[in-house]
Design an enzyme around this catalytic site. Structure first.
Site: not given
Ligand code: NAD
Ligand code: DAU
Length: 381
Positions: A176, A180, A152-154
């Site tokens: 988190y 990562k 992730t970019d985080e």
């Molecule tokens: P998500 O939370 O929707 O899905 C995570 C999945 O992993 C779920 O199906 C969960 O059951 C499974 N899981 C969790 N712990 C596990 C374990 N110990 N063993 C097996 N399975 C397990 O997440 P997402 O948003 O689809 O993100 C997927 C990946 O992409 C993550 O690694 C996250 O860090 C990364 N990522 C997400 C975003 C985003 O914006 N959503 C952006 C950049 C990177």
């Molecule tokens: O940048 C990549 C990341 O993006 C991934 O690695 C994470 O898995 C994914 O959850 C996401 O993280 P963020 O924290 O950026 O996403 P989130 O949707 O939780 O929040 C997006 C922005 O909105 C952030 O600035 C927090 C704000 N927010 C979020 C929630 C849930 C609010 O203002 N109110 C809210 O209730």
């Protein structure tokens, strides 16, 4: 082969055939029942090129087998999918699955920053121990599977100005993001020490269908559909780069097949927006009023901005396709058409989570000031 049956890991990783994508027909996709992982599974099987996928997923609150229903409902695709419920931190489950794979694509993680602030342990067990177990299984497997870590970019932390390139320092600021970053460092160590063939992607904020409603866009869309308040943290001027889910899944597959071992690739979303701008746009699409928005207590340690330079991946041949406005409209249409899916995702421990995270915030929240400033997006795409 040494007497213990293990392979010699001192050899250099398998070289890519110059200019040719790798043919990988047996994939182990961990976390494949989650948001981005299930999109990857649907899209790769949807190519109908014979690829077989085993999904290993623990089915946490965020995992949902219903995300794979479009595959199950199609006999040809269903025949190429195996589903195993299990934990990536469980070596006994992981090892035979890795042994049978040409490549491992690891989406599995606890993914919500807010939950990592309240309950960090599961983030470490999956993001550190789980990644270690997968890498160790790749090291020991006879077929030397390629490993891709979805990161992730985080990991770059909050970026005040400019864009992070892949060689920028890791500076995570939430549990988190720290988990990562730790996972990435383990990948690096296995490439250098054991010659594991591995690549890393760093994706930006992803949105689209099947996104768990705890995250900003699906939370605000589903709350707005129910005319419930929208809890915007702090001043709402935090900035994110938004990446459509099928673009993110496509980039992961592209790097899996074309990336150089040991390398990391930013997968940058095409559109940087403030949270207020995102919320304004989604309310406009929904035909709902701005008066639903509440300014609430901020997320502790809230990262102000993420921004990545995507030129390394562009030079390799991949750029995102979906403009934010189009992707957001498609996402909102999907939530409108799939109410049963998101109501189910907002059941179980949802009420407990919502109370814990939002009750005190909403009690102390303020109506957001009017919207004039959001009329024009603040940055170019
Ligand atoms: P998500 O939370 O929707 O899905 C995570 C999945 O992993 C779920 O199906 C969960 O059951 C499974 N899981 C969790 N712990 C596990 C374990 N110990 N063993 C097996 N399975 C397990 O997440 P997402 O948003 O689809 O993100 C997927 C990946 O992409 C993550 O690694 C996250 O860090 C990364 N990522 C997400 C975003 C985003 O914006 N959503 C952006 C950049 C990177
Ligand atoms: O940048 C990549 C990341 O993006 C991934 O690695 C994470 O898995 C994914 O959850 C996401 O993280 P963020 O924290 O950026 O996403 P989130 O949707 O939780 O929040 C997006 C922005 O909105 C952030 O600035 C927090 C704000 N927010 C979020 C929630 C849930 C609010 O203002 N109110 C809210 O209730």
């Amino acid at each position: 082969m040494p007497p213990d049956g293990s392979r010699d890991r001192s050899a250099a990783p398998l070289a890519d055939v110059a200019g040719e994508p790798r043919t990988l027909r047996r994939l182990l996709v961990t976390g494949g029942a989650g948001f981005i992982g299930s999109c990857y599974v649907r899209d790769v099987l949807g190519r109908r090129d014979g690829t077989r996928i085993t999904v290993l997923d623990k089915l946490t609150y965020a995992g949902n087998e219903a995300n794979l229903a479009p595959v199950r409902d199609d006999p040809e695709m269903a025949a190429r999918l195996e589903f195993v419920r299990g934990d990536i931190a469980d070596a006994a489950v992981v090892e035979p699955l890795v042994e049978a794979a040409d490549a491992v694509v690891n989406f599995a993680a606890e993914s919500h920053v807010d939950r990592s602030i309240l309950d960090p342990e599961a983030f470490l067990s999956t993001g550190v121990i789980g990644v270690h177990v997968l890498l160790d299984a790749c090291r020991a497997a006879a077929g030397r599977p390629r490993y891709l870590q979805v990161s992730t970019d985080e990991v770059y932390g909050s970026v005040a100005e400019g864009e992070s390139t892949e060689d920028a320092p890791l500076a995570p600021r939430s549990p988190y993001a720290a988990a990562k970053a730790a996972g990435e460092l383990l990948v690096r160590s296995y490439v250098i020490t054991h010659g594991v063939d591995a690549v890393v992607t760093r994706g930006s904020n992803t949105y689209g269908p099947y996104h768990h409603p705890e995250k900003l866009i699906p939370l605000f869309v589903t709350n707005a559909l129910d005319d419930q308040p929208l809890p915007l943290y702090g001043d709402g001027l935090q900035r994110r780069e938004w990446l459509y889910v099928s673009d993110h899944a496509g980039a992961v597959d592209f790097v899996l097949r074309n990336g150089a071992s040991g390398e990391t690739y930013n997968v940058a979303g095409p559109t940087e927006r403030t949270n207020r701008e995102v919320v304004a746009l989604l309310l406009e699409h929904l035909g709902k009023p701005w008066s639903l928005v509440r300014h609430v207590e901020d997320r502790p340690g809230h990262d102000r901005r993420y921004a990545m330079d995507g030129s390394k991946l562009a030079a390799l041949g991949w750029t995102p396709r979906t403009p934010f406005e189009d992707g957001l409209a498609a996402t909102i249409d999907w939530y409108r058409a799939n109410e049963a899916w998101w109501r189910a995702a907002r059941s179980g421990d949802w009420d407990h989570w919502y109370q814990r995270q939002y009750a005190h915030r909403l009690a102390g929240g303020q109506e957001a000031e009017p919207l004039e400033a959001e009329a024009a997006p603040s940055t170019a795409d």
